[in-house]
Design an enzyme around this catalytic site. Structure first.
Site, PDB file in Angstrom:
ATOM      1  N   TYR A  50      54.685  86.364  15.276  1.00 50.93           N
ATOM      2  CA  TYR A  50      54.777  85.845  16.640  1.00 50.93           C
ATOM      3  C   TYR A  50      53.998  86.665  17.661  1.00 50.93           C
ATOM      4  CZ  TYR A  50      58.356  89.477  16.419  1.00 50.93           C
ATOM      5  OH  TYR A  50      59.015  90.654  16.205  1.00 50.93           O
ATOM      6  N   GLY A  51      53.300  87.696  17.240  1.00 46.62           N
ATOM      7  CA  GLY A  51      52.607  88.566  18.200  1.00 46.62           C
ATOM      8  C   GLY A  51      51.202  88.897  17.770  1.00 46.62           C
ATOM      9  N   THR A  52      50.906  90.186  17.701  1.00 46.93           N
ATOM     10  CA  THR A  52      49.543  90.640  17.448  1.00 46.93           C
ATOM     11  C   THR A  52      49.038  90.301  16.055  1.00 46.93           C
ATOM     12  OG1 THR A  52      50.229  92.840  16.703  1.00 46.93           O
ATOM     13  CG2 THR A  52      49.824  92.555  19.076  1.00 46.93           C
ATOM     14  N   LEU A  53      49.915  89.835  15.160  1.00 49.71           N
ATOM     15  CA  LEU A  53      49.495  89.426  13.819  1.00 49.71           C
ATOM     16  C   LEU A  53      49.000  87.976  13.773  1.00 49.71           C
ATOM     17  CD1 LEU A  53      52.358  91.144  11.833  1.00 49.71           C
ATOM     18  CD2 LEU A  53      49.922  91.633  11.564  1.00 49.71           C
ATOM     19  N   GLU A 105      54.958  97.594  11.036  1.00 50.44           N
ATOM     20  CA  GLU A 105      56.128  97.272  11.862  1.00 50.44           C
ATOM     21  C   GLU A 105      57.204  98.366  11.826  1.00 50.44           C
ATOM     22  OE1 GLU A 105      55.651  95.056  13.834  1.00 50.44           O
ATOM     23  OE2 GLU A 105      54.633  93.338  12.972  1.00 50.44           O
TER      24      GLU A 105
END
Length: 135
Positions: free
Chosen positions: A17-20, A82
């Site tokens: 849901y983010g930088t990935l 993470e």
């Protein structure tokens, strides 16, 4: 719930849901992964932590995720990124849980730290360029 966990070990899915996500700065950690599709989670809320977001299992109007099929090596790399600690999940920055998606159960990283003062994202997705107010 052993069956979904066992199934996901054979063909791991990861919900990001983010930088990935595709096009963002950490997507290279998913090189070699297969994009399965996009989905929206209504039982997850994102918190804008500045350079990246963190998710919590809280009701929302639908936050955007992308689902990828990964192998054990890619999953281990994501765990390092993470700061997921398999033996003591609550002590890392993120915990990793099996969560339902439209494509089947997927690993989802949940933020373990304090979110006081962080902007809340209850609908849509996180962007590194968005300016949000604290709610």
């Amino acid at each position: 719930m052993p069956a979904p966990a066992l199934a996901i070990r054979r063909t791991p899915l990861v919900a990001v849901y983010g930088t990935l996500k595709r096009g963002l700065r950490n997507h290279h950690w998913l090189d070699g992964a297969d994009f399965v599709g996009a989905d929206r989670l209504t039982d997850a809320t994102l918190y804008d932590l500045g350079p990246y977001p963190g998710a919590r299992l809280e009701p929302s109007r639908g936050v955007e995720i992308e689902v990828f099929r990964v192998d054990a090596s890619l999953l281990a790399g994501l765990d390092r990124l993470e700061d997921y600690r398999i033996r003591r999940p609550a002590s890392g920055t993120y915990d990793r849980v099996v969560h339902p998606t439209a494509f089947g159960p997927a690993w989802l990283y949940l933020y373990n730290r304090d979110v006081a003062g962080c902007s809340v994202i209850r609908e849509g997705g996180w962007s590194p360029h968005a300016r949000r107010s604290v709610v």
